[in-house]
Enzyme design. Structure first.
Site, PDB file in Angstrom:
ATOM      1  CG  PHE A 171       8.112   1.159  -0.294  1.00 35.24           C
ATOM      2  CD1 PHE A 171       9.367   1.187  -0.896  1.00 35.24           C
ATOM      3  CD2 PHE A 171       7.464   2.360  -0.045  1.00 35.24           C
ATOM      4  CE1 PHE A 171       9.972   2.397  -1.222  1.00 35.24           C
ATOM      5  CE2 PHE A 171       8.050   3.570  -0.373  1.00 35.24           C
ATOM      6  CZ  PHE A 171       9.306   3.589  -0.953  1.00 35.24           C
ATOM      7  CG  PHE A 198      -3.153  -6.551   1.900  1.00 35.02           C
ATOM      8  CD1 PHE A 198      -3.839  -7.158   0.845  1.00 35.02           C
ATOM      9  CD2 PHE A 198      -3.419  -5.219   2.187  1.00 35.02           C
ATOM     10  CE1 PHE A 198      -4.769  -6.435   0.094  1.00 35.02           C
ATOM     11  CE2 PHE A 198      -4.348  -4.500   1.438  1.00 35.02           C
ATOM     12  CZ  PHE A 198      -5.016  -5.108   0.389  1.00 35.02           C
ATOM     13  CG  LEU A 220       6.905   1.001   9.363  1.00 34.45           C
ATOM     14  CD1 LEU A 220       7.339   1.259  10.780  1.00 34.45           C
ATOM     15  CD2 LEU A 220       8.118   0.588   8.538  1.00 34.45           C
ATOM     16  N   GLY A 251      -0.064  -2.947  23.511  1.00 34.54           N
ATOM     17  CA  GLY A 251      -0.190  -3.932  24.598  1.00 34.54           C
ATOM     18  C   GLY A 251       1.126  -4.664  24.773  1.00 34.54           C
ATOM     19  CE1 TYR A 279      -2.535   4.375   5.662  1.00 35.22           C
ATOM     20  CE2 TYR A 279      -2.580   6.656   4.957  1.00 35.22           C
ATOM     21  CZ  TYR A 279      -1.866   5.547   5.343  1.00 35.22           C
ATOM     22  OH  TYR A 279      -0.507   5.600   5.423  1.00 35.22           O
ATOM     23  CE  LYS A 296      -0.981   4.564   9.073  1.00 33.16           C
ATOM     24  NZ  LYS A 296      -0.094   3.557   9.646  1.00 33.16           N
TER      25      LYS A 296
END
Ligand SMILES: O=C(O)[C@H]1O[C@H](OP(=O)(O)OP(=O)(O)OC[C@H]2O[C@@H](n3ccc(=O)[nH]c3=O)[C@H](O)[C@@H]2O)[C@H](O)[C@@H](O)[C@@H]1O
Length: 931
Positions: free
Chosen positions: A611, A634, A671, A700, A743, A747
Site C-alpha cells: 500500500f 504477502f 518498508l 548489510g 510487530y 520494529k
C-alpha cells in the site's frame, strides 16, 4: 560377493569427499554464510595427494612401467570420459547460447582445459572468484581439475625416482623437493603476489592500481591484434578495413555503420554490444590513422598521406553505397587537430573540407550521425599516473599533467562547429558524443595512459555482464539441440552407473585383481542400491510437491519480469534516446521527469508492491529515479505497481527480505513488513523475522554499497502510550508477550539495528515512525479501521467498533506520508522522526465521520469485544519533523477519506462485475493465526 574384511569403498574418504562437495556447493550458493567454502577444493587436493601416495606405496613392488601404466589407465578411465563430455557440451552451448564476444575467450580456455592447463597462467594471476562472478569464461571451473591432473603427471615420477635411491636418502630427496617449492610457499605465507597478467579480460572490481598498470602493459603488447574484432567478417585480411558483424539477433531493424580510423575498430565491440540488438546490419570500416572527415596529412610519409586521401574518398563512397539508418563516426585526432590561423572557423581550410564531407555523409544517412569525440592524447606512461592516483591527486590536476598540450582543443572546436552546421542543415541530424577527460574514471584513465594508443583495446571486457539478453533466448532449433545434449548426458550417466554395477557384480574377480595389482582404490565400488520403499506417493508428498511447483512458478514469473525489465533497462541505457524514438512501444507509461546521471538515483524499495510502497514507487518514478521494488506479495499486490512494469526505470523483483538481496543502489526504503494487525498477527514468527533479519539484510546491503537506508518504523513502538501526544523521545510502553509484540518489538529491534549499524559500520540511516495511514490501494482485507469502516458503510453493513470506541487515533493520508519519507531520506537527520497527522479522533467519532461521508449509508454503529493490548490513545508530536525535515501533513483527513471511499467503491464494483462475493471486513483473528 564382496570381500567382507576389506570393503572396496573407503567410507571415511567418501565422507570427507562428501563434506568437501557440500562446502563447495554451499560456497557457490550461499557465499554469505559459507565464505570459506572454497577450502573444500583444497580438501580434495589433500585427499588426492593421500590417495596417490597410498596407491603408489602399495604398488611399489611392481615394475616402473607396470606401475605407471596401471596408475594412469585407472585414473584417466575414471576422469576423462565425463570431463571431455562436459567440455564438448560447454563448447556446443557456447556457440548456441553465448554472445559471440564470449566465444573468443572461451575457445582459448577450452584448449587450456583440454590440455589440463586451466590453472596456468590465468588463475595464477587473477582472482578466480571474481572471474566466476563475471561469468565470462565457462571453463573457469576446470582449474582445480587441471591442478589435480598436473599432480598426477608429476607425482608418480617423483615417487619412482625415490624408489631408485636408498631409504636413508629418501628423506633428503623429499626435503629437496619441498625446498624447490620454497619460494612459492614463502610467497603464500607472506602474501606477496607475483603477477603477470596473461589474459585480456582480467579486469576485476577489486584490482589494485598496480594490477591495472601491469594489465595495461600486457594489453599494449597485443594492441594491434586486439583491433581485429572477433564478431566481424572482414572483407580483407587486414585488421582494419571493412567488415560485417555476425551473430546479430535477427530482429533488429536498422542498418548501422561504425566508421573512422583505428578507433572505430577499437570501439566497435562496445557498439556491437550496446546497439547490436537493434541492428539488422552492423558494418564497420576503419582505416589506420585516416580520419573520415579530413584526409590525414602525415608530415613524414607521402605514401601514408596518399593512402588517407584514398580512404577519405572511399569513406564517402561507402556511406553513399550503404545508405545506413544510423552511423557512428569515431576518430583519434590527427590532422583535424592542426592549428588554424584564421579567426572565423568557417574560413578555416581544414574545417571547410570537413564540412563538405559531413554534408556528403548526412544526406546518405537516414536518421542520425553520431560523432564520438575522442579522448585527448596523453604524453606520459602508465607508471606516471599510478603514483598520482595513489596520492588521490584531483582528476583535473592529473588531466593537466597527463594530457599533451597540443592542438587537441582545435579538433574539438571543429567537431562542435560541425555538429552545429549539420543541425542547421537538417535539424537534429547530428549528435556529438560526450568528451571524457583522461581521469573520468580510474579504470579508463589507466587504459588511456598505457603505452599503446588505444583505449582498452578489449573494451568489451569492461562490461562482461552487458551481454544482450536475447542470446539467452534460444531458437527452437537451439532448444532442441540443448534437450538432445541433456539426453545424451543423462544417458551417459546411466550407462556409467550400469557399468559400475556390472563391475561390482563381478567384484570377487575385481577385488582379486586389484589386490594383485596392489592398487585397490578408495571409492570404485558401487554404492548399495537402495530399494524404493515408497513405491506409492503419499498425499503429503503430492501437496508438498504442488507447493514447490507453485513456488517455482512464482519464481519463474518473477524471473521473467526481471529479465524483461533488465532487457528494457539495458536496451534504453545502451542506446541513445534519439535511437529509441522510432521503436514502437507496446505500453504507455505516465511521463516521468528526465534526470541526468548525476541527479538520478537508484532506489530500492522493499515492500514496493504494498500500500505505502506502491505510492512511494509512483512518486519517485515520476520524479525520474530508477526504482527496484522488492516484494514477497504477502500483503503487497502486483496490481499496485503494474502500471510501471516494463518501464526502463522500473524493476519489480519477487523477493522476501528475510533472504539477502544484492543490488547497487544509492538509497533503500525498507518498508517490507505486514502493517495491519490481523496480517502481522497471522504469522508472528515471520513478522519478527521480516523485521529483524530483513532489516539486517538491508543494512548489510547498505553497508556494502554505501547506500542510505530508511526504516519504516511505526507509532506502535510507543505501545499503549502513557505520554500524550507522543514525542520521539518517549521510550514507549510495550507488552513484550502480547499479541502485538511480534510487530511492535520487531520494529523496536529494527530501530536498534539501524542505530547499531550506524554507530559501528557508519551506515547512513533514517528512521520514520509512521502513524495510522490510509488511502487508495489499501487491501479490502486489510483489517484496519479505515478500510473496515468504509467497506461496511458502503455496503450498509454494521460498522464494528472494537470496545467502547473511546480509544483515539490520528489519521494521515498516504501522499503526506510519502512526502515525509522522501523529505526524511533526503535530509541528513538520523534520529527517529514521527510522520503522522496530529488530527485526533476517537474511534467512535471516526465511525460517524465515515458513515456521514458515504451518502445514503444506513449502517448502524455497533460495539464489539475490545482487542487485547489495543493502544488507548495515539497522536504524533510532529515538531521534530517540522524542524528537521520541514514536513507537515497537507491533506485534510476528510479530503483523504473521500478519495479512499471512491477507491473502495470502485473496488467493490469491480469485484461485483468479476462475480466475486462482497468483501467482508477482516477482524483481528479473522485471519486465523498460524500455530
Ligand atoms: O494504520 C496504521 O498506520 C497503523 O495501523 C495499526 O495500528 P492500529 O492503530 O491498531 O490500527 P487499526 O487496526 O486500524 O485500529 C485502529 C483502532 O480502530 C479499532 N478498530 C479497528 C477495526 C475495526 O473494524 N474496528 C475498530 O474499532 C482498533 O481496535 C483500534 O483501536 C498498525 O499496528 C500500525 O503499525 C500501523 O502503523
Amino acid at each position: 560377493m564382496k570381500n567382507a574384511s576389506k570393503p572396496s569403498k573407503r567410507l571415511d574418504l567418501q565422507g570427507i569427499r562428501g563434506l568437501a562437495i557440500l562446502v563447495v556447493i554451499a560456497f557457490h550458493f550461499y557465499p554469505e554464510y559459507c565464505p570459506n567454502g572454497y577450502l573444500g577444493v583444497d580438501q580434495f587436493f589433500v585427499l588426492s595427494g593421500f590417495l596417490m601416495c597410498m596407491l603408489l606405496k602399495r604398488a611399489e613392488n611392481q615394475s616402473s612401467c607396470q606401475l605407471a601404466t596401471i596408475f594412469y589407465s585407472r585414473r584417466f578411465k575414471r576422469i576423462l570420459p565425463l570431463y571431455l563430455l562436459i567440455i564438448l557440451i560447454s563448447m556446443i552451448s557456447l556457440f548456441l547460447f553465448f554472445p559471440d564476444t564470449a566465444i573468443e575467450t572461451n575457445q582459448g580456455s577450452a584448449i587450456q582445459a583440454l590440455l589440463f592447463a586451466s590453472n596456468r597462467p590465468k588463475t595464477d594471476d587473477e582472482d578466480y572468484f571474481q572471474a566466476l562472478s563475471m561469468a565470462v569464461d565457462v571453463f573457469t571451473h576446470t582449474w582445480s581439475l587441471s591442478v589435480e591432473i598436473q599432480f598426477y603427471f608429476l607425482v608418480p615420477f617423483i615417487f619412482l625416482l625415490a624408489t631408485k635411491i636408498s631409504e636413508k636418502l629418501q628423506y633428503s630427496y623429499y626435503s629437496i623437493i619441498v625446498v624447490i617449492n620454497k619460494d612459492e610457499i614463502m610467497d603464500i605465507l607472506d602474501g606477496s603476489e607475483r603477477r603477470s597478467f596473461g589474459r585480456l579480460d582480467s579486469v576485476t572490481e577489486n584490482m589494485t592500481l598496480d594490477d591495472a598498470a601491469r594489465l595495461n602493459i600486457d594489453w599494449s603488447a597485443h594492441d594491434g591484434k586486439l583491433l581485429r574484432v572477433p564478431t566481424c567478417e572482414y572483407e580483407t585480411k587486414s585488421q582494419m578495413g571493412w567488415c560485417k558483424h555476425k551473430g546479430l539477433p535477427g530482429n533488429g531493424k536498422y542498418k548501422i555503420v561504425i566508421f573512422g580510423n583505428s578507433w572505430a575498430a577499437n570501439h566497435a565491440t562496445m557498439i556491437y554490444q550496446e546497439c547490436g540488438e537493434k541492428a539488422k546490419v552492423l558494418l564497420q570500416g576503419s582505416a589506420k590513422g585516416c580520419e573520415p572527415l579530413y584526409p590525414t596529412k602525415f608530415s613524414d610519409s607521402q605514401d601514408l598521406t596518399e593512402k588517407c586521401k584514398g580512404n577519405f574518398t572511399y569513406f564517402e563512397e561507402r556511406i553513399r553505397q550503404e545508405q545506413p539508418d544510423y552511423a557512428f563516426l569515431l576518430t583519434r585526432f590527427f590532422s583535424i587537430a592542426d592549428p588554424s590561423n584564421v579567426s572565423n572557423i568557417q574560413d578555416d581550410p581544414i574545417y571547410k573540407i570537413m564540412k563538405t564531407q559531413m554534408l556528403n555523409f548526412i544526406k546518405n544517412i537516414k536518421y542520425k550521425l553520431y560523432i564520438l569525440d575522442a579522448l585527448p592524447r596523453h604524453h606520459r606512461k602508465i607508471f606516471d599516473i599510478v603514483p598520482l592516483l595513489k596520492n588521490h591527486t584531483a582528476p583535473e590536476k592529473i588531466d593537466k599533467l597527463m594530457i599533451k598540450p597540443d592542438n587537441f582543443e582545435m579538433a574539438r572546436k571543429r567537431h562542435a562547429q560541425l555538429i552545429k552546421d549539420c543541425n542547421l542543415e537538417i535539424p537534429e541530424k547530428c549528435v556529438l558524443g560526450p568528451y571524457l577527460s583522461v581521469s573520468f574514471s580510474i579504470l579508463i584513465s589507466l587504459h588511456a595512459s598505457t603505452y599503446s594508443i588505444h583505449v582498452a583495446a578489449n573494451i568489451r571486457m569492461l562490461s562482461p555482464r552487458r551481454v544482450r539478453s536475447h542470446h539467452w533466448f534460444p531458437t527452437m532449433a537451439a532448444r532442441g539441440a540443448c534437450a538432445a545434449l541433456v539426453m545424451i548426458f543423462l544417458l551417459f550417466v546411466l550407462i556409467s552407473h550400469t557399468s559400475n554395477k556390472s563391475i561390482s557384480s563381478d567384484s570377487v574377480v575385481e577385488t582379486r585383481e586389484r589386490m594383485s595389482n596392489g592398487l585397490d582404490e578408495e571409492g570404485q565400488g558401487d554404492a548399495p542400491v537402495e530399494n524404493n520403499k515408497n513405491a506409492g506417493i503419499s498425499d503429503d508428498t503430492v501437496s508438498s510437491l504442488l507447493e514447490r511447483i507453485k513456488v517455482l512458478e512464482d519464481e519463474l514469473s518473477s524471473m521473467r519480469t526481471r529479465m524483461d525489465d533488465a532487457e528494457n533497462r539495458e536496451g534504453n541505457n545502451g542506446i541513445p534516446d534519439e535511437m529509441a524514438v522510432p521503436l514502437p512501444t507496446t505500453k504507455s507509461f505516465p511521463s516521468v521527469r528526465y534526470r541526468n546521471e548525476e541527479t538520478r538515483k537508484r532506489v530500492l524499495i522493499t515492500g514496493g508492491a504494498g500500500f505505502v510502497g506502491s505510492h512511494l514507487v509512483d512518486k519517485l518514478m515520476l520524479d525520474g529515479h530508477e526504482i527496484i521494488a522488492l516484494d514477497n506479495y504477502f500483503t503487497g499486490r502486483k496490481k499496485n505497481i503494474e502500471h510501471w512494469i516494463g518501464h526502463p526505470n522500473f524493476e519489480m523483483v519477487h523477493h522476501d527480505v528475510v533472504n539477502p538481496y544484492f543490488v547497487e543502489v544509492d538509497q533503500i526504503y525498507h518498508l517490507a513488513s505486514p502493517a495491519s494487525p490481523p496480517h502481522y498477527m497471522y504469522n508472528p514468527v515471520k513478522t519478527i523475522k521480516t523485521n529483524t533479519l530483513g532489516t539486517i539484510n538491508m543494512l548489510g546491503l547498505a553497508k556494502r554499497v554505501k547506500a542510505t537506508v530508511l526504516l519504516a518504523s511505526t507509532s506502535e513502538v510507543y505501545g499503549d502510550p502513557e505520554v500524550h501526544p507522543q514525542p520521539e523521545t518517549y521510550w514507549g510502553h510495550v507488552n513484550t508477550i502480547g499479541p502485538r509484540a511480534c510487530y511492535d518489538e520487531g520494529k523496536r529491534v529494527a530501530e536498534s539495528l539501524m542505530v547499531a549499524y550506524n554507530k559501528q559500520e557508519n551506515v547512513k540511516i533514517r528512521i520514520a515512525r509512521i502513524f495510522n495511514t490510509f488511502g487508495p490501494r489499501m487491501h479490502m482485507n486489510d483489517g484496519r479501521v479505515v478500510s473496515n469502516f468504509i467497506i461496511q458503510a458502503l455496503q450498509d453493513k454494521p460498522i464494528t467498533i472494537y470496545g467502547n470506541g473511546t480509544q483515539t487515533r490520528s489519521f494521515q493520508y498516504v501522499t503526506d506520508l510519502v512526502d515525509g519519507l522522501i523529505a526524511l531520506m533526503n535530509s541528513n537527520y538520523s534520529l527517529p522522526v514521527n510522520i503522522g497527522n496530529p488530527e485526533e479522533h476517537t474511534i467512535g467519532e471516526f465511525a460517524t465521520i465515515i458513515r456521514d461521508l458515504v451518502p445514503g449509508s444506513t449502517s448502524e454503529i455497533v460495539n464489539q469485544e475490545s482487542q487485547q493490548d489495543d493502544p488507548q490513545q495515539r497522536r504524533p508530536d510532529i515538531r521534530r519533523a517540522a524542524e528537521q525535515i520541514q514536513w507537515r501533513p497537507q491533506v485534510l483527513m476528510k479530503d483523504g477519506l473521500l478519495k479512499t471511499i471512491e477507491y473502495f467503491r470502485a473496488e467493490i464494483d469491480r469485484n461485483k462485475r468479476g462475480g466475486k462475493p462482497p468483501p467482508e471486513p477482516v477482524r483481528h483473528g479473522g485471519l486465523e493465526s498460524r500455530r
